[in-house]
Design an enzyme around this catalytic site. Structure first.
Site, mmCIF file in Angstrom:
data_model
loop_
_atom_site.group_PDB
_atom_site.id
_atom_site.type_symbol
_atom_site.label_atom_id
_atom_site.label_comp_id
_atom_site.label_asym_id
_atom_site.label_seq_id
_atom_site.Cartn_x
_atom_site.Cartn_y
_atom_site.Cartn_z
ATOM 1 N N HIS A 269 40.528 40.329 45.489
ATOM 2 C CA HIS A 269 40.991 38.947 45.666
ATOM 3 C C HIS A 269 40.740 38.141 44.385
ATOM 4 O O HIS A 269 41.662 37.552 43.816
ATOM 5 C CB HIS A 269 40.276 38.302 46.858
ATOM 6 N N GLU A 270 39.485 38.155 43.932
ATOM 7 C CA GLU A 270 39.163 37.387 42.714
ATOM 8 C C GLU A 270 39.871 37.995 41.504
ATOM 9 O O GLU A 270 40.270 37.278 40.586
ATOM 10 C CB GLU A 270 37.645 37.328 42.500
HETATM 11 ZN ZN ZN Z 1 41.143 32.662 46.543
#
Ligand code: ZN
Length: 504
Positions: A269-270
């Site tokens: 995600h990051e």
């Molecule tokens: Zn996010």
């Protein structure tokens, strides 16, 4: 007077001042990064001072009336500027006008209220006691209404708040979109919960060596194209991404011994956010163009990598054998068991733990509640009751206490109303982009099965990342998809994926 020289010196002054402001902001972000990764606990007090000083300095430099005059003068000469120069000035002037709309006394009082609200919220959540938080939240809603008046809006005051995070987005656009999502996603979730074909999750609940988990996140991050010479990964309680320049974009992830996928999904995600920020144009450095368009567009990048790619069967065709090499306990676990576990759907109380199918429902609930609070259709004291009623309606759950209900998120204590919708918008934008990507890269699935992500990254680089802030969110979506915000691509994606997983 030689106007050529004057224009030239004005542009130099513009870049010098913009560079100073951006340097101060980047330095502040670095202090924030340190605070959440390595700072010893006793450093907190001095750090708060240092950060307050840097933000005040940056704000002062940026909002000086003389700088506003310079921006207006450059803007009036835009025909003499290059396209990029004109865009950079336009974006800076937009920010300048927004930042100078709020009177100093209001900004000061608001920031005092934010610290008070945050501290009150922490204790109230610990004790699951909404009544302790209620007075400060009431004041926050009043101040946000006041803020909307200062910022200006058409239609509802909520539009002014929304615009802070997603420029140009309005309640009129969101309402029908969210209504359709709420209806179709809760129907889908109900069918999934009632399906006899539930995933086997028993094998997941055992210890997974955290160093091995960490090494796996590094392998995947490298593969998707995250540049470790222009970034690094560290550990923090809540994963986040921060950047000080396109050549220094840092991410964090969390590690839990009993959760096999939480570090990886956090990292990917990051990593999606970070690929966006590493992908700005070199030539835009130290200008306001080397920034994300909006939170919704930022979130489209993280969710595309985390969910659409990182939870796809094709991705796991490539990575399941690699994960099995790292963990002996996976020898008897099949690819399918892994795919089903990482895509397990389970209605739950906490937004940040929600799966792909239920996530938007958590957001829609918050949007409806925030809107009612700002418009005065709901009194602050009725928040818990309304929250719980909507949880029952959308997810079929009875909220046991306010810590698992309306006290769970930090956002309102920061005065961030209008922020939540950007998470759901990220899901919708990502699905819209994916439809175009699948047309442009017809063999995407087999590329992913081979662990080859570079055609996808290249596409995102040219169509999204390098645009920087040259477009508004809706202009970007329009330019990529030829269409406005649409709900069908996301619903089609969800229905297809989960009908197959749960044999619906
Ligand atoms: Zn996010």
């Amino acid at each position: 007077m030689n106007t050529g020289t004057t224009l030239q010196s004005q542009l130099e002054e513009f870049h010098r001042r913009m560079g100073e402001v951006l340097d101060l902001n980047a330095t502040n972000s670095l202090l924030q990064w340190d605070q959440e990764t390595y700072m010893p606990p006793k450093g907190a007090e001095a750090r708060a001072q240092q950060q307050a000083t840097l933000s005040a300095l940056a704000h002062r430099l940026f909002t000086e009336p003389a700088f506003g005059g310079l921006l207006r003068s450059l803007s009036s000469q835009r025909d003499a500027l290059s396209d990029d120069q004109a865009k950079a000035v336009e974006v800076a002037l937009y920010d300048y006008e927004n930042e100078t709309k709020l009177p100093g006394a209001f900004v000061h009082e608001f920031s005092l209220l934010q610290s008070k609200a945050y501290q009150t919220w922490v204790t109230a959540r610990e004790q699951a006691d909404f009544s302790a938080y209620q007075p400060v939240l009431k004041r926050m809603v009043e101040m946000l209404r006041q803020k909307a008046e200062y910022l200006g809006y058409e239609g509802t005051p909520y539009n002014a708040l929304l615009n802070e995070y997603e420029r140009g987005m309005t309640v009129d656009t969101l309402k029908p979109v969210f209504a359709q999502l709420a209806q179709e996603q809760s129907t889908l979730v109900k069918a999934i919960v009632e399906s006899p074909n539930q995933p086997d999750l028993g094998w997941v609940d055992q210890p997974w060596d955290v160093d091995t988990q960490w090494d796996f996140t590094i392998e995947v991050l490298r593969d998707i194209g995250y540049d470790f010479d222009a970034g690094r990964q560290d550990r923090s309680v809540h994963p986040f991404t921060t950047n000080f320049d396109l050549a220094d974009v840092r991410i964090t992830t969390r590690l839990h011994e009993r959760e096999l996928f939480s570090a990886l999904t956090g990292s990917v995600h990051e990593g999606g956010h970070a690929l966006y920020e590493q992908g700005f144009l070199e030539s835009d450095r130290r200008t306001p163009l080397a920034e994300a368009i909006s939170l919704g567009i930022h979130e489209s990048q993280s969710r595309l990598w985390e969910n659409v790619i990182g939870r796809s069967p094709q991705f796991w065709t490539h990575y399941a054998p690699r994960l099995r090499e790292r963990f002996a306990a996976l020898q008897s676990v099949t690819d399918e068991q892994i795919i089903r576990a990482i895509n397990a759907v389970q209605p739950s109380f906490i937004r940040v733990e929600a799966d792909e199918c239920t996530y938007n429902l958590h957001i829609i609930l918050r949007f409806e509640l925030e809107l009612a609070l700002i418009e005065g259709d709901c009194q602050v004291e009725d928040t818990p009751a309304l929250w719980n009623e909507k949880m029952k309606q959308y997810l079929g759950l009875d909220v046991p206490d306010d810590a698992n209900g309306c006290l769970q998120d930090i956002h309102w204590s920061h005065g961030a109303m209008g922020y939540f919708p950007t998470y759901a918008l990220g899901n919708l934008y990502a699905a819209q982009f994916m439809e175009v990507i699948r047309t442009d890269i017809p063999d995407l699935d087999s590329l992913i099965e081979q662990g080859n992500f570079s055609p996808l990254l290249q596409w995102l680089r040219t169509r999204v990342h390098q645009v920087g802030r040259r477009k508004t969110p809706s202009e970007l979506v329009e330019s990529v998809t030829g269409d406005g915000l649409r709900v069908e691509p996301y619903l089609n994606y969800l229905k297809k994926k989960y009908s197959e997983l749960y044999s619906l």
